[in-house]
Motif scaffolding. Structure first.
Motif, PDB file in Angstrom:
ATOM      1  N   ASP A   1     -61.228  24.014   6.534  1.00 16.65           N
ATOM      2  CA  ASP A   1     -61.343  22.978   8.167  1.00 16.65           C
ATOM      3  C   ASP A   1     -61.869  21.670   8.824  1.00 16.65           C
ATOM      4  OD1 ASP A   1     -60.928  26.137   9.216  1.00 16.65           O
ATOM      5  OD2 ASP A   1     -63.385  26.344   9.431  1.00 16.65           O
ATOM      6  N   GLU A   2     -62.771  21.602   8.023  1.00 14.03           N
ATOM      7  CA  GLU A   2     -62.827  19.946   7.953  1.00 14.03           C
ATOM      8  C   GLU A   2     -62.531  19.428   7.223  1.00 14.03           C
ATOM      9  OE1 GLU A   2     -67.151  17.423   6.230  1.00 14.03           O
ATOM     10  OE2 GLU A   2     -67.199  19.338   5.695  1.00 14.03           O
ATOM     11  N   LEU A   3     -61.466  19.426   6.108  1.00 12.90           N
ATOM     12  CA  LEU A   3     -60.782  18.707   6.178  1.00 12.90           C
ATOM     13  C   LEU A   3     -59.286  18.834   6.984  1.00 12.90           C
ATOM     14  CD1 LEU A   3     -59.263  17.455   3.865  1.00 12.90           C
ATOM     15  CD2 LEU A   3     -58.127  19.386   3.029  1.00 12.90           C
ATOM     16  N   ILE A   4     -59.177  19.573   7.339  1.00 11.69           N
ATOM     17  CA  ILE A   4     -57.640  19.471   8.633  1.00 11.69           C
ATOM     18  C   ILE A   4     -58.608  18.619   9.991  1.00 11.69           C
ATOM     19  CG2 ILE A   4     -56.641  20.861  10.087  1.00 11.69           C
ATOM     20  CD1 ILE A   4     -56.024  22.962   7.299  1.00 11.69           C
ATOM     21  N   LEU A   5     -59.161  18.686  10.250  1.00 16.49           N
ATOM     22  CA  LEU A   5     -60.673  18.507  10.847  1.00 16.49           C
ATOM     23  C   LEU A   5     -59.989  16.881  11.701  1.00 16.49           C
ATOM     24  CD1 LEU A   5     -62.562  20.927  11.940  1.00 16.49           C
ATOM     25  CD2 LEU A   5     -60.505  20.607  13.582  1.00 16.49           C
ATOM     26  N   ARG A   6     -60.989  16.517   9.745  1.00 14.08           N
ATOM     27  CA  ARG A   6     -61.180  15.045  10.133  1.00 14.08           C
ATOM     28  C   ARG A   6     -59.565  14.144   9.540  1.00 14.08           C
ATOM     29  NH1 ARG A   6     -66.216  13.361   9.060  1.00 14.08           N
ATOM     30  NH2 ARG A   6     -67.628  14.272   9.036  1.00 14.08           N
ATOM     31  N   GLU A   7     -58.735  14.934   9.111  1.00 12.40           N
ATOM     32  CA  GLU A   7     -57.334  14.504   9.498  1.00 12.40           C
ATOM     33  C   GLU A   7     -56.930  14.129  10.842  1.00 12.40           C
ATOM     34  OE1 GLU A   7     -55.120  17.007   6.586  1.00 12.40           O
ATOM     35  OE2 GLU A   7     -55.924  15.770   4.312  1.00 12.40           O
ATOM     36  N   LEU A   8     -56.753  15.706  11.652  1.00 13.82           N
ATOM     37  CA  LEU A   8     -56.089  15.363  12.700  1.00 13.82           C
ATOM     38  C   LEU A   8     -57.217  14.245  13.738  1.00 13.82           C
ATOM     39  CD1 LEU A   8     -55.352  16.559  15.490  1.00 13.82           C
ATOM     40  CD2 LEU A   8     -56.984  18.566  15.446  1.00 13.82           C
ATOM     41  N   GLY A   9     -58.586  14.180  13.717  1.00 11.38           N
ATOM     42  CA  GLY A   9     -59.579  13.365  14.180  1.00 11.38           C
ATOM     43  C   GLY A   9     -59.110  11.772  13.803  1.00 11.38           C
TER      44      GLY A   9
ATOM     45  N   ALA B   1     -68.338   8.228  14.117  1.00 12.16           N
ATOM     46  CA  ALA B   1     -68.180   7.779  15.697  1.00 12.16           C
ATOM     47  C   ALA B   1     -67.130   7.399  16.738  1.00 12.16           C
ATOM     48  CB  ALA B   1     -69.309   6.139  16.283  1.00 12.16           C
ATOM     49  N   ARG B   2     -65.807   6.631  15.330  1.00  7.64           N
ATOM     50  CA  ARG B   2     -64.502   6.425  15.683  1.00  7.64           C
ATOM     51  C   ARG B   2     -63.390   7.726  16.214  1.00  7.64           C
ATOM     52  NH1 ARG B   2     -62.577   1.319  15.615  1.00  7.64           N
ATOM     53  NH2 ARG B   2     -61.249   2.064  14.453  1.00  7.64           N
ATOM     54  N   THR B   3     -64.238   8.620  15.179  1.00  6.79           N
ATOM     55  CA  THR B   3     -63.163  10.588  15.140  1.00  6.79           C
ATOM     56  C   THR B   3     -63.449  11.168  16.442  1.00  6.79           C
ATOM     57  OG1 THR B   3     -63.330  10.169  12.841  1.00  6.79           O
ATOM     58  CG2 THR B   3     -62.499  12.415  14.213  1.00  6.79           C
ATOM     59  N   ARG B   4     -62.624  11.031  17.867  1.00  7.08           N
ATOM     60  CA  ARG B   4     -62.786  11.855  18.824  1.00  7.08           C
ATOM     61  C   ARG B   4     -61.531  12.476  18.933  1.00  7.08           C
ATOM     62  NH1 ARG B   4     -66.083  11.451  22.633  1.00  7.08           N
ATOM     63  NH2 ARG B   4     -65.613  12.709  24.848  1.00  7.08           N
ATOM     64  N   ILE B   5     -61.637  13.931  18.712  1.00 12.93           N
ATOM     65  CA  ILE B   5     -60.674  14.980  19.121  1.00 12.93           C
ATOM     66  C   ILE B   5     -60.795  15.864  20.525  1.00 12.93           C
ATOM     67  CG2 ILE B   5     -58.936  17.384  18.347  1.00 12.93           C
ATOM     68  CD1 ILE B   5     -60.317  16.661  15.302  1.00 12.93           C
ATOM     69  N   GLU B   6     -59.796  15.591  21.428  1.00 15.81           N
ATOM     70  CA  GLU B   6     -60.034  15.549  23.191  1.00 15.81           C
ATOM     71  C   GLU B   6     -59.049  16.040  23.210  1.00 15.81           C
ATOM     72  OE1 GLU B   6     -62.089  13.787  27.274  1.00 15.81           O
ATOM     73  OE2 GLU B   6     -61.198  11.929  25.492  1.00 15.81           O
ATOM     74  N   ALA B   7     -59.058  17.061  24.254  1.00 16.49           N
ATOM     75  CA  ALA B   7     -58.180  18.102  24.175  1.00 16.49           C
ATOM     76  C   ALA B   7     -58.169  18.748  26.115  1.00 16.49           C
ATOM     77  CB  ALA B   7     -57.173  19.355  23.973  1.00 16.49           C
TER      78      ALA B   7
END
Length: 569
Positions: free
Chosen positions: A36-44, A203-209
């Protein structure tokens, strides 16, 4: 510019009833697995890179952005992600640009106010006061010279900000200026380069929908079911890379589940009805925080109620006046007639420390005030409209005392306290009324401190100020009773009606100019002496002298006997 009455006092703004906040945001922590962390950090990282590019384009367009530019930007991002991810990124870039523009305007206004205040005090000689404008000069020549240097610095900054505002330039740092400043001064910040880069990336990573009403669970990009399962729609690039972990639609289901500890029932009912819900995923150190934002359904107000009727309904059960101070909040219960009931309540707060600790102190203070208001049966809370935008230059204090005062003001989270109290009070069924804080401590000490003190319990200035604020929220004056218009026994002058010109007795409306209270027989070229009446006589030319008439004077405005004319010398 502060509006003042003819007597020189500030004109008070009328009390206003705050409206309940429409939106609600709740957050929780996601316990991510390694995948989960790997995929979310790539998406972010991908969304952050696209957001930086789009924000640069928006800043380059400036004021000249058109609808075609908006459509072009969204079309370019849609080809790399999806239509919903692209719409969220473009909206976020526009909001950041508009926020920066509002910040520029507010900064320029603050600089202009400070420059005007310094120039006004520099125009007055040292250690003197300009009586018509009530502007004081600086106490010493040394302070005056320092303020002259500060005026030059503020003028240069104001010119630079005005140039950026005219050209449409904005200065935005994704990740925050504090982290950027730490990177330039790593030795002083006490953070090594590896830790800084991790914090900078988080701080720059933000996944917003953004949510969409009518869609499954209110969001097509990040779907969270009422049972807590999280499903994320990945862009084509990431879906191709992680084909084994995604379904045939390119959606990835997290191993972690979602559960909110606060307002969970409201969120579940909102999601089950497929109403719009927006989600944001961000990283904070080793934690993953998910925030859900939605507009809960509220009870509709009765039809046909205007603002006056809403205010009467809020004041029906009495109020609790709250005086906000640096280390405590003083609250006093007032009945529907403006009379203090019982003894004051004091809530101790300590705003020192980290932001999370300060936020906890605000929550504690708001919860205590709401619980106290519910226990005493009040229906509204009255708070001050505190704003210290001009306190830096117009407080009138210099040296160590001025620095201490400004540091004290800067440590009071007045805006955050007011916003949190409004949200929590409306949920508890209490109204919040905001009033002007001017002269509350002074008038409270003058009219209420001695009247409410006993031998065992002495009322403080802050407790007395809470009474004045509560009465001000009810539309009443600070005085304990209506002011007498005739201080002595009735005279012929009083019966003639010349004393009753002050019709606003018992309220906080300022007195009319003293010249209005003069008898009609005293003309601009009239005599210097006049009989003593219940009010202070004032010369028509504005001299404002208080003169006693000769003892041989007989007659008055209603007797028909003319005033004696003094001999010319």
């Amino acid at each position: 510019m502060v509006e003042r009455s003819p007597s020189g006092l500030r004109v008070l703004t009328p009390p206003r009833l705050t409206a309940p906040l429409p939106g609600l945001a709740v957050q929780t922590r996601l316990r991510l697995s390694e995948r989960d962390e790997l995929i979310l950090r790539e998406l972010g990282g991908l969304l952050s890179e696209l957001a930086v590019r789009d924000l640069a384009q928006r800043a380059f367009l400036g004021e000249d952005q058109s609808a075609a530019d908006f459509a072009r930007r969204k079309r370019e991002l849609t080809a790399l992600t999806s239509s919903r991810w692209a719409g969220t990124i473009v909206r976020r870039s526009n909001e950041q640009w508009e926020l920066s523009r509002r910040g520029q305007t507010a900064h320029l206004h603050q600089l202009t106010t400070a420059i005007a205040a310094i120039e006004g005090r520099l125009a007055v000689p040292v250690a003197s006061c300009d009586v018509p404008t009530r502007t004081r000069g600086y106490p010493t020549q040394q302070v005056r010279a320092a303020k002259q240097r500060r005026l030059q610095h503020l003028s240069a900054v104001a010119a630079r900000v005005a140039a950026d505002l005219a050209a449409g330039r904005v200065r935005v740092v994704r990740g925050g200026k504090d982290l950027l400043r730490n990177r330039l001064h790593l030795d002083e910040s006490g953070v090594d380069l590896v830790r800084w880069r991790r914090r900078w990336s988080d701080a720059r990573t933000r996944i917003e929908a953004d949510g969409e009403s009518g869609k499954t669970f209110g969001n097509q990009s990040i779907q969270i079911s009422p049972q807590g399962s999280v499903l994320i729609k990945l862009p084509p690039e990431l879906a191709t890379r992680h084909t084994a972990s995604c379904d045939r639609f390119g959606r990835y289901r997290l191993d972690a589940t979602c559960a909110f500890a606060y307002r969970d029932a409201d969120w579940r009912s909102h999601v089950a009805a497929h109403r719009s819900v927006g989600y944001t995923i961000r990283f904070d150190a080793d934690r993953c925080i998910l925030t859900a934002a939605f507009t809960p359904l509220r009870a509709q107000l009765p039809a046909g109620m205007d603002d006056e009727q809403l205010m009467k309904s809020a004041l029906a059960g009495g109020v609790v006046g709250v005086d906000h101070n640096a280390d405590h909040l003083a609250a006093w219960r007032l009945d529907a007639h403006g009379n203090p009931v019982g003894r004051p309540e004091r809530v101790m707060v300590d705003y020192h420390g980290s932001a999370s600790r300060r936020d906890a102190q605000i929550r504690h203070a708001c919860s205590t005030l709401i619980r106290h208001a519910k226990n005493v049966g009040a229906t509204a809370l009255v708070i001050e409209d505190l704003g210290f935008d001009t306190a830096r230059e117009t407080c009138g204090w210099t040296g160590r005392g001025g620095r201490r005062f400004r540091a004290l003001v800067a440590g009071m989270p007045t805006a955050r306290f007011a916003a949190r109290l409004v949200a929590m009070a409306h949920r508890a069924g209490l109204a919040v009324i905001v009033v002007d804080p001017a002269y509350s401590s002074r008038w409270g000490a003058q009219h209420w401190r001695g009247a409410t003190s006993t031998k065992s319990n002495k009322t403080s200035r802050h407790d007395a100020a809470a009474i004045v604020l509560g009465r001000r929220g009810q539309g009443l004056g600070a005085r304990r009773r209506a002011e007498k218009t005739v201080l002595r026994k009735k005279t012929e002058a009083a019966r003639s009606g010349c004393v009753g010109a002050h019709s606003g007795a018992g309220t906080e409306d300022h007195r009319p100019p003293v010249s209005v209270l003069q008898p009609a027989s005293v003309a601009r070229s009239g005599p210097k002496f006049a009989p003593r009446t219940a009010y202070t006589m004032r010369l028509a030319d504005g001299a404002g002298q208080r003169s006693s008439p000769p003892k041989t004077v007989r007659g008055g405005p209603s007797s028909g006997v003319p005033y004696p004319v003094p001999r010319s010398t």
